[in-house]
Design a protein around this motif. Structure first.
Motif, PDB file in Angstrom:
ATOM      1  N   THR A  94     -19.137 -12.514  54.510  1.00  0.00           N
ATOM      2  CA  THR A  94     -18.336 -13.590  54.937  1.00  0.00           C
ATOM      3  C   THR A  94     -17.199 -13.681  53.501  1.00  0.00           C
ATOM      4  O   THR A  94     -16.403 -14.706  53.872  1.00  0.00           O
ATOM      5  N   TRP A  95     -17.189 -13.231  52.580  1.00  0.00           N
ATOM      6  CA  TRP A  95     -16.414 -13.494  51.461  1.00  0.00           C
ATOM      7  C   TRP A  95     -14.976 -13.517  51.720  1.00  0.00           C
ATOM      8  O   TRP A  95     -14.749 -12.243  52.302  1.00  0.00           O
ATOM      9  N   LEU A  96     -14.290 -14.260  51.438  1.00  0.00           N
ATOM     10  CA  LEU A  96     -12.602 -13.900  51.463  1.00  0.00           C
ATOM     11  C   LEU A  96     -12.290 -12.781  50.464  1.00  0.00           C
ATOM     12  O   LEU A  96     -12.816 -13.027  49.466  1.00  0.00           O
ATOM     13  N   ASP A  97     -11.454 -12.013  50.805  1.00  0.00           N
ATOM     14  CA  ASP A  97     -10.795 -11.261  50.007  1.00  0.00           C
ATOM     15  C   ASP A  97      -9.642 -11.986  49.010  1.00  0.00           C
ATOM     16  O   ASP A  97      -8.603 -12.672  49.364  1.00  0.00           O
ATOM     17  N   PRO A  98      -9.851 -11.857  47.674  1.00  0.00           N
ATOM     18  CA  PRO A  98      -8.881 -12.645  46.774  1.00  0.00           C
ATOM     19  C   PRO A  98      -7.549 -12.409  47.003  1.00  0.00           C
ATOM     20  O   PRO A  98      -6.611 -13.246  46.824  1.00  0.00           O
ATOM     21  N   SER A  99      -7.092 -11.005  47.385  1.00  0.00           N
ATOM     22  CA  SER A  99      -5.678 -10.757  47.649  1.00  0.00           C
ATOM     23  C   SER A  99      -5.099 -11.562  48.776  1.00  0.00           C
ATOM     24  O   SER A  99      -3.914 -11.727  48.802  1.00  0.00           O
ATOM     25  N   TRP A 100      -5.738 -12.233  49.647  1.00  0.00           N
ATOM     26  CA  TRP A 100      -5.174 -12.928  50.830  1.00  0.00           C
ATOM     27  C   TRP A 100      -4.951 -14.361  50.401  1.00  0.00           C
ATOM     28  O   TRP A 100      -3.970 -14.998  50.955  1.00  0.00           O
ATOM     29  N   LEU A 101      -5.240 -14.641  49.343  1.00  0.00           N
ATOM     30  CA  LEU A 101      -5.190 -16.313  48.664  1.00  0.00           C
ATOM     31  C   LEU A 101      -4.016 -16.264  47.775  1.00  0.00           C
ATOM     32  O   LEU A 101      -3.864 -15.574  47.025  1.00  0.00           O
ATOM     33  N   ASP A 102      -3.270 -17.304  48.046  1.00  0.00           N
ATOM     34  CA  ASP A 102      -2.027 -17.452  47.206  1.00  0.00           C
ATOM     35  C   ASP A 102      -2.646 -17.699  45.663  1.00  0.00           C
ATOM     36  O   ASP A 102      -3.719 -18.291  45.295  1.00  0.00           O
ATOM     37  N   PRO A 103      -1.829 -16.998  44.721  1.00  0.00           N
ATOM     38  CA  PRO A 103      -2.166 -17.249  43.397  1.00  0.00           C
ATOM     39  C   PRO A 103      -2.333 -18.654  42.843  1.00  0.00           C
ATOM     40  O   PRO A 103      -2.931 -19.030  41.590  1.00  0.00           O
ATOM     41  N   GLU A 104      -1.757 -19.633  43.669  1.00  0.00           N
ATOM     42  CA  GLU A 104      -1.707 -20.929  43.033  1.00  0.00           C
ATOM     43  C   GLU A 104      -2.677 -21.798  43.971  1.00  0.00           C
ATOM     44  O   GLU A 104      -2.375 -23.265  43.890  1.00  0.00           O
ATOM     45  N   ALA A 105      -3.338 -21.294  44.929  1.00  0.00           N
ATOM     46  CA  ALA A 105      -4.126 -22.012  46.062  1.00  0.00           C
ATOM     47  C   ALA A 105      -5.350 -22.882  45.336  1.00  0.00           C
ATOM     48  O   ALA A 105      -5.832 -22.635  44.338  1.00  0.00           O
ATOM     49  N   LEU A 106      -5.524 -23.994  45.972  1.00  0.00           N
ATOM     50  CA  LEU A 106      -6.450 -24.932  45.740  1.00  0.00           C
ATOM     51  C   LEU A 106      -7.736 -24.489  46.969  1.00  0.00           C
ATOM     52  O   LEU A 106      -7.346 -24.773  48.107  1.00  0.00           O
ATOM     53  N   VAL A 107      -8.759 -24.018  46.341  1.00  0.00           N
ATOM     54  CA  VAL A 107      -9.982 -23.640  47.259  1.00  0.00           C
ATOM     55  C   VAL A 107     -11.168 -24.585  47.203  1.00  0.00           C
ATOM     56  O   VAL A 107     -11.537 -24.704  46.017  1.00  0.00           O
ATOM     57  N   LEU A 108     -11.451 -25.113  48.445  1.00  0.00           N
ATOM     58  CA  LEU A 108     -12.433 -25.984  48.709  1.00  0.00           C
ATOM     59  C   LEU A 108     -13.492 -25.627  49.429  1.00  0.00           C
ATOM     60  O   LEU A 108     -13.512 -25.968  50.825  1.00  0.00           O
ATOM     61  N   PRO A 109     -14.404 -24.776  48.986  1.00  0.00           N
ATOM     62  CA  PRO A 109     -15.551 -24.178  49.775  1.00  0.00           C
ATOM     63  C   PRO A 109     -16.619 -25.302  50.133  1.00  0.00           C
ATOM     64  O   PRO A 109     -17.289 -25.666  49.254  1.00  0.00           O
ATOM     65  N   LEU A 110     -16.802 -25.953  51.295  1.00  0.00           N
ATOM     66  CA  LEU A 110     -17.762 -26.653  51.808  1.00  0.00           C
ATOM     67  C   LEU A 110     -19.096 -25.863  51.998  1.00  0.00           C
ATOM     68  O   LEU A 110     -20.077 -26.505  52.158  1.00  0.00           O
ATOM     69  N   ASP A 111     -18.946 -24.531  51.787  1.00  0.00           N
ATOM     70  CA  ASP A 111     -20.219 -23.602  52.337  1.00  0.00           C
ATOM     71  C   ASP A 111     -20.719 -22.937  51.043  1.00  0.00           C
ATOM     72  O   ASP A 111     -21.321 -21.776  51.206  1.00  0.00           O
TER      73      ASP A 111
END
Length: 138
Positions: free
Chosen positions: A30-47
């Motif tokens: 279930t891992w997100l593909d890094p290429s999908w995320l904005d290079p400046e994104a703030l990512v807050l995994p609750l999981d």
């Protein structure tokens, strides 16, 4: 805040400045593909590592709310070859935002303490147990 529902994970995260994930802890594949995320994104995994795998974590400034506990759990089998946290989450509060992607792997220590404390107070009040102390002023 606007909430949109989609069945497409990529559509949900692509180009978003903030991504909050909330899957069941311990899921695999279930891992997100890094290429999908904005290079400046703030990512807050609750999981924990259900959504943010090692490949994504390595593309970011990785911080944790309790680095020693994070170190203890990140070596578990569900985490793969997860990188070490580079700082405490609190270190970012008084500093300029780091450039690039930021992943905050907050394990919820403080929140858990508050939830448990509230439950203890509620139970004590319900049973008429305990004593209220005046701690005075400092």
């Amino acid at each position: 805040m606007r909430l949109e529902v989609t069945g497409d994970v990529r559509e949900a995260v692509e180009g978003r400045p903030v991504v909050v994930t909330g899957l069941s802890i311990g899921l695999t594949d279930t891992w997100l593909d890094p290429s999908w995320l904005d290079p400046e994104a703030l990512v807050l995994p609750l999981d924990y590592a259900s959504s943010v795998g090692p490949d994504l974590a390595r593309t970011a400034v990785l911080v944790a709310d309790h680095v020693p506990q994070f170190e203890a759990v990140r070596t578990g089998p569900a985490w793969g070859d997860y990188p070490a946290a580079s700082a405490w989450t609190g270190d970012l509060l008084d500093a300029p935002r780091p450039r690039g992607r930021v992943v905050c792997q907050n394990l919820g220590n403080g929140l858990s303490d508050l939830v448990v404390a509230a439950a203890v107070v509620d139970a004590a009040e319900g049973q008429g147990a305990g004593h209220l102390l005046d701690t005075g002023s400092a």
